[in-house]
Each structure stands twice: as structure tokens, then as C-alpha cells.
Write an enzyme that holds these catalytic residues in place. Structure first.
Site, PDB file in Angstrom:
ATOM      1  N   LEU A 181     -69.514  76.476  39.995  1.00  0.00           N
ATOM      2  CA  LEU A 181     -70.742  76.058  41.206  1.00  0.00           C
ATOM      3  C   LEU A 181     -70.675  74.381  41.210  1.00  0.00           C
ATOM      4  O   LEU A 181     -70.153  73.410  40.082  1.00  0.00           O
ATOM      5  CB  LEU A 181     -72.045  75.744  40.372  1.00  0.00           C
ATOM      6  CG  LEU A 181     -72.914  75.272  40.423  1.00  0.00           C
ATOM      7  CD1 LEU A 181     -73.676  75.720  42.435  1.00  0.00           C
ATOM      8  CD2 LEU A 181     -74.957  75.683  39.882  1.00  0.00           C
ATOM      9  N   HIS A 187     -92.915  65.239  35.689  1.00  0.00           N
ATOM     10  CA  HIS A 187     -91.412  65.311  36.342  1.00  0.00           C
ATOM     11  C   HIS A 187     -90.724  65.430  34.861  1.00  0.00           C
ATOM     12  O   HIS A 187     -89.564  65.902  35.052  1.00  0.00           O
ATOM     13  CB  HIS A 187     -90.556  63.216  35.963  1.00  0.00           C
ATOM     14  CG  HIS A 187     -91.624  62.671  37.539  1.00  0.00           C
ATOM     15  ND1 HIS A 187     -90.649  63.448  38.066  1.00  0.00           N
ATOM     16  CD2 HIS A 187     -92.116  61.631  36.987  1.00  0.00           C
ATOM     17  CE1 HIS A 187     -91.386  61.536  39.549  1.00  0.00           C
ATOM     18  NE2 HIS A 187     -92.432  61.036  38.409  1.00  0.00           N
ATOM     19  N   ASP A 192     -90.120  68.798  44.865  1.00  0.00           N
ATOM     20  CA  ASP A 192     -91.161  67.610  45.168  1.00  0.00           C
ATOM     21  C   ASP A 192     -92.613  67.951  44.801  1.00  0.00           C
ATOM     22  O   ASP A 192     -92.843  69.488  44.666  1.00  0.00           O
ATOM     23  CB  ASP A 192     -91.364  67.399  47.125  1.00  0.00           C
ATOM     24  CG  ASP A 192     -92.668  66.064  46.963  1.00  0.00           C
ATOM     25  OD1 ASP A 192     -92.478  65.707  46.305  1.00  0.00           O
ATOM     26  OD2 ASP A 192     -93.754  65.874  47.325  1.00  0.00           O
TER      27      ASP A 192
END
Ligand code: IPE
Ligand code: IPE
Ligand code: MG
Length: 224
Positions: A122, A29, A12
Site C-alpha cells: 500500500l 486531533h 476534517d
């Protein structure tokens, strides 16, 4: 030292960072994507097996169309440009949330998941159009349909996170202390870190500091 298998992150603060430094939420962003790259690298360095990233919530559809379109274009470009490299690095990509996007993006998401499905260094779970409440409702519906019993194990098995261990660490950047409908069931025993920095400003150093702090926490799970 606590074992660490799974880190989940609520990324965030992009919008605020973008407005502050570039006068544009969308620029935030874009900058946030660099942090994603850095954190993926650092997660591998730390030999962590699961990384879950909250990128778009079921509630984020309430944002202006222009911002939503920008976010999905970013994602599309990211996957188009980076999926081969992620695959080469033996990374598995899994999407959490319902894939109700443009036909082009839906296809790209399915393709990326399929291509990397056998990888095991991963696992990155990318939560897009994800909401924990609707995930739970879907799970209960499935249990009902199968006429099976409601148990903790059964519920976990019917969530989108089935086969994924619960997060050990939950990080939320952006100086806000809330969960915003993210993994409500799965974080029952996660160690939660609310980080003041906005996501684009979050660094490897900040990440490692949290990991170190986590390792020294006495995790009780109800015991003493
Ligand atoms: C998080 O950053 C990313 C998404 C929700 C897509 P925000 O866009 O919420 O950034 P702030 O919280 O408005 O600064
Ligand atoms: C949570 O951030 C969702 C993501 C990071 C994808 P928001 O910015 O949407 O959360 P609220 O609306 O402030 O709770
Ligand atoms: Mg926000």
C-alpha cells in the site's frame, strides 16, 4: 464492479469533535489519529493500492501557533513510533506538499520516505503543507523551464502525484461540502463522498459503506 486503486480523504472535523467531547481541539486531533490507524488497516483489507490523507493544508498555517505545534508533535511521534511497523507491513510512505518544517521533522520525513520507498503493498500519500494551487503553479513553472509543451500528460507528470493514479474516491468527513485546495487536478473524475461524521467518529463500517456504494456507481467518463 468498479476497480478501486486509490482513495483520497480530507480528514476534517477533529477540532469540533475534540471541543464537543473533551473540551479541547487538540484532543480531537489526537483522537483523529486512531481513525487514521483504523482506515489504514481497512484499506489494506480492501486491497486498495493508494491512500492519500490530507493532514495539513498550506492554509492551515493561519491557525494558532499552539494548535500547529501540537499537530506537528503528533505527526513526529506517530512517525517515530510507527514507521518500523508500517515498513514491516510493506507500506510505502510518500509526502505530498513542501517539506518546510523543523529540521528534526524534515529529517524524519525524508528518512521515513527513504526507508519505505521499495515497499509495494500500500502506498500512503500524506499531504502536509500541501496546496493544490501551488502544486499546479510549480508544475507549470517546471514545464516552462524545460521548454516543453503544455499537455495533460505533461502537466500530470510534473505534479507531485506523478506515477500515482488519480483518486477513484474522494471522501471528506466533517459535514462540509468543499475541496479546500486539495488535489484539484487529480480529482477531475473522482467519485466524491461528503460524510457527515467528524473524522474521529468515522468508522470502518462507514468506510466500507462508501466503498460498496462506489463499486455500484456507473462511471461514465463522458461516455454513455
Ligand atoms: C481537520 O480537522 C484536521 C486539520 C485541518 C489539521 P479540523 O482541525 O479542521 O477540525 P474542524 O473542522 O475545526 O472541526
Ligand atoms: C482541510 O480542512 C484540510 C485538512 C483536512 C488537512 P480545513 O478544516 O482546513 O478546511 P477549511 O478551512 O474548513 O476549508
Ligand atoms: Mg476543518
Amino acid at each position: 464492479m468498479n476497480p478501486l486503486n486509490h482513495v483520497a480523504i480530507i480528514m476534517d472535523g477533529n477540532g469540533r469533535w475534540g471541543l464537543k467531547y473533551k473540551n479541547s481541539r487538540n484532543a480531537g486531533h489526537k483522537a483523529g489519529l486512531n481513525t487514521v490507524e483504523k482506515i489504514i488497516k481497512e484499506t489494506i483489507k480492501n486491497k486498495i493500492k493508494y491512500l492519500t490523507l490530507f493532514a495539513f493544508s498550506t492554509e492551515n498555517w493561519k491557525r494558532p501557533k499552539k494548535e500547529i505545534n501540537y499537530l506537528f508533535t503528533l505527526l513526529e511521534n506517530f512517525l517515530t513510533n510507527r514507521i518500523n511497523d508500517l515498513h514491516k507491513q510493506n507500506i510505502k510512505l510518500k509526502i505530498l506538499g513542501s517539506k518546510k518544517f523543523s529540521p528534526k521533522l524534515n529529517k524524519l520525513l525524508y528518512f521515513s520516505e527513504k526507508k519505505t520507498s521499495k515497499n509495494d503493498k500500500l502506498q500512503i500519500n500524506l499531504a502536509i503543507n500541501y496546496g493544490s494551487k501551488s502544486e499546479l503553479i510549480d508544475a507549470f513553472k517546471k514545464i516552462k523551464k524545460n521548454q516543453s509543451t503544455i499537455t495533460e500528460k505533461n502537466l500530470s507528470k510534473n505534479l507531485q502525484t506523478k506515477n500515482i493514479p488519480d483518486p477513484d474516491i474522494l471522501i471528506r468527513t466533517g459535514n462540509t461540502k468543499r475541496l479546500s485546495n486539495f488535489l484539484l487536478w487529480q480529482i477531475a473524475y473522482a467519485e466524491i463522498f461528503f460524510e457527515k461524521k467528524l473524522w474521529p467518529a468515522f468508522s470502518e463500517k462507514d468506510y466500507n459503506k462508501i466503498i460498496k456504494e462506489y463499486q455500484n456507481i456507473k462511471r461514465n467518463f463522458g461516455k454513455i
